[in-house]
Design an enzyme around this catalytic site. Structure first.
Site, mmCIF file in Angstrom:
data_model
loop_
_atom_site.group_PDB
_atom_site.id
_atom_site.type_symbol
_atom_site.label_atom_id
_atom_site.label_comp_id
_atom_site.label_asym_id
_atom_site.label_seq_id
_atom_site.Cartn_x
_atom_site.Cartn_y
_atom_site.Cartn_z
ATOM 1 C CE LYS A 111 -2.202 -1.292 3.693
ATOM 2 N NZ LYS A 111 -3.079 -1.338 4.873
ATOM 3 C CG HIS A 120 18.941 -0.380 3.586
ATOM 4 N ND1 HIS A 120 18.386 -1.107 2.558
ATOM 5 C CD2 HIS A 120 17.917 -0.136 4.451
ATOM 6 C CE1 HIS A 120 17.105 -1.285 2.786
ATOM 7 N NE2 HIS A 120 16.789 -0.715 3.924
ATOM 8 C CE LYS A 161 23.496 12.969 9.702
ATOM 9 N NZ LYS A 161 24.495 14.044 9.815
ATOM 10 C CG ASP A 183 26.049 23.198 -1.212
ATOM 11 O OD1 ASP A 183 25.667 22.071 -1.560
ATOM 12 O OD2 ASP A 183 25.412 23.907 -0.409
#
Length: 492
Positions: A23, A245, A345, A399
């Site tokens: 779902k 992961h 994060k 950056d």
């Protein structure tokens, strides 16, 4: 293993269609592919699960979790639901799979020419992988087209159970038909790692033990188990996050340049670097378990009624891995992951060596930071002259923040990217059997030690940065914090 794009009629069968994963992730990803025109023409989607639901009840469940910000998208979702049907049945009964096959054949009726392909997505707990793989192969395997099986993690609990699962699946499904999905391999910044490393010449010269002091790969979640502690307690944070992961990210950060971008060449190099990593030792590990928040508003892990009383299951882990090859000998790779922490994060932080004989005595080390999520970015912390009449130094950054640089582009969902890879027949971002074996060899000994010796995790408060000793642990492997205060602008 060649890429084979699915052509002809494709039916996607989602097994476990009424569950959370389907779902919240699988169906939204399929809708994203539908919206953008990436589903093969004529695709139909059939959900299968034990829940006894009508088609309308099933559609209502999908609507509940769909993100539909505007009326045109809502209308598109309604059109998408016309492709989605549902069949209820058990996972261990052939007669139920035969009913499912009848439903598939019904949507295939009228399509006489070309292939009739079937993609089976197992959005299921590992306890039913084997009976479902048997049921699907014996009753639904298409003889008039291509078949693909998507298997969700966890792939076993340790090396032995992973091999048992592999042995059970191997006679039924060929390796080129099997797609072991780790959704982190579908994330934009993880897919970008190959390009950052191998398409930029300046990284090639410094990506080694001569220039790099240490590497940290960090996964932080703000939420706890939120009532799912009973399920989480079976696995723990190492099996849930670190062994898959984070180790997948490490393998791409550390691998050698592949001969080509073919799926087998890429995965060959990932396996090669994993085989250079010895099993993790207890002295290189910190375990933690969250307690209630300091203000008492958030419960501790053991306060979750679904968690067994007195559980030693870690909700935080840090482990240092070593790669015994010419490029990385002596460089610590520090993996950290945890729940109920101070922020959300995932990032890769590569800290470089001190500048030899640096005349600027207090100049901090350079760092390359790759922010995987949220707020995708790549930035290099560098030392710059503080503007003015002095020669004082200041930390600044080169950056590349995605929401500024690529403001007109949408970053696709990881599941969208990976399901599209399955439809294309691209295995590059999926876990191969020998890769899975190499990963479990690294972690199985420490997992058995933790389980058998009932090693107690260090408590840390919900909403904190983790166990108090984590900074000391990381520093013991040579990570140097800058004496100068620095805040990356992208975090604001």
């Amino acid at each position: 293993m060649d890429k084979t794009q699915l052509t002809g009629l494709t039916t996607i069968i989602v097994l476990g269609a009424s569950g959370d994963l389907a779902k919240k992730k699988t169906y939204p990803a399929l809708f994203g592919l539908y919206r953008n025109g990436f589903l093969p023409e004529g695709t139909r989607i059939i959900g299968y699960a034990r829940s006894n639901l009508t088609i309308q009840e099933f559609h209502n469940r999908l609507l509940e979790f769909a993100k539909l910000p505007s009326d045109p998208i809502k209308e598109q979702f309604k059109q998408f639901l016309n492709l989605c049907t549902y069949v209820s049945g058990q996972y261990d009964k052939d007669e139920d799979y035969k009913r499912l096959n009848n439903a598939v054949e019904e949507v295939e009726m009228g399509f006489e020419n070309g292939n009739k392909n079937r993609v089976f997505y197992m959005a299921l707990p590992p306890s039913v992988f084997i009976p479902v793989a048997h049921g699907v192969k014996n009753n639904l395997y298409s003889k008039k087209g291509l078949n693909r099986l998507i298997v969700e993690k966890p792939f076993g609990m340790d090396l032995e159970s992973s091999r048992e699962l592999g042995k059970a699946l191997a006679p039924l499904w060929r390796e080129d038909e099997t797609y072991r999905i780790d959704h982190y391999l579908g994330k934009e910044m993880v897919k970008n790692l190959l390009i950052i490393r191998f398409a930029n010449i300046f990284f090639g010269a410094i990506w080694n033990r001569q220039s790099i002091a240490n590497v940290q790969i960090t996964f932080k979640e703000k939420i706890g188990t939120e009532g799912r502690g009973g399920y989480f307690d079976e696995f723990g944070i190492i099996r849930d996050v670190m062994q898959n992961h984070l180790l997948q990210i490490l393998s791409i950060v550390a691998m050698e340049r592949p001969l080509s971008l073919s799926s087998e060449d890429v995965r060959d190099e990932k396996v090669r670097v994993l085989r250079c990593i010895p099993p993790v030792e207890l002295k290189d590990v910190v375990l933690g378990q969250y307690t209630k928040s300091e203000d008492g508003t958030k419960p501790g892990y053991l306060d979750d009624k679904t968690v067994p009383p007195g559980s030693n299951c870690p909700t935080f882990a840090a482990a240092t891995l070593w790669i015994n090859n010419e490029r990385w000998e002596g460089v610590p790779f520090i993996l950290k992951c945890g729940k109920a922490l101070n922020e959300q994060k995932t990032e890769i932080r590569v800290q470089f060596q001190h500048v030899p004989g640096n005349v600027f005595k207090d100049a901090p080390r350079n760092e390359l930071v790759i922010r995987v999520q949220p707020g995708e970015a790549v930035y290099m912390k560098m030392v710059n002259k503080l503007p003015g009449l002095s020669m004082d130094t200041v930390i600044s950054e080169l950056d590349l923040t995605y929401h500024r640089r690529f403001s007109d582009l949408k970053i696709p969902d990881a599941y969208e990217a990976l399901i599209l890879d399955v439809l294309k027949g691209d295995h590059s971002n999926f876990v191969r059997d020998d890769e899975l074996d190499a990963a479990w060899k690294i972690f199985t000994p420490i997992l058995h030690k933790i389980d058998n010796e009932k090693i107690k995790p260090v408590p840390y408060a919900y909403g904190s940065r983790g166990p108090a000793k984590i900074d000391e642990f990381v520093a013991s492997y040579g990570f140097k914090r800058s004496p100068q205060q620095y805040n990356w602008p992208g975090s604001q």
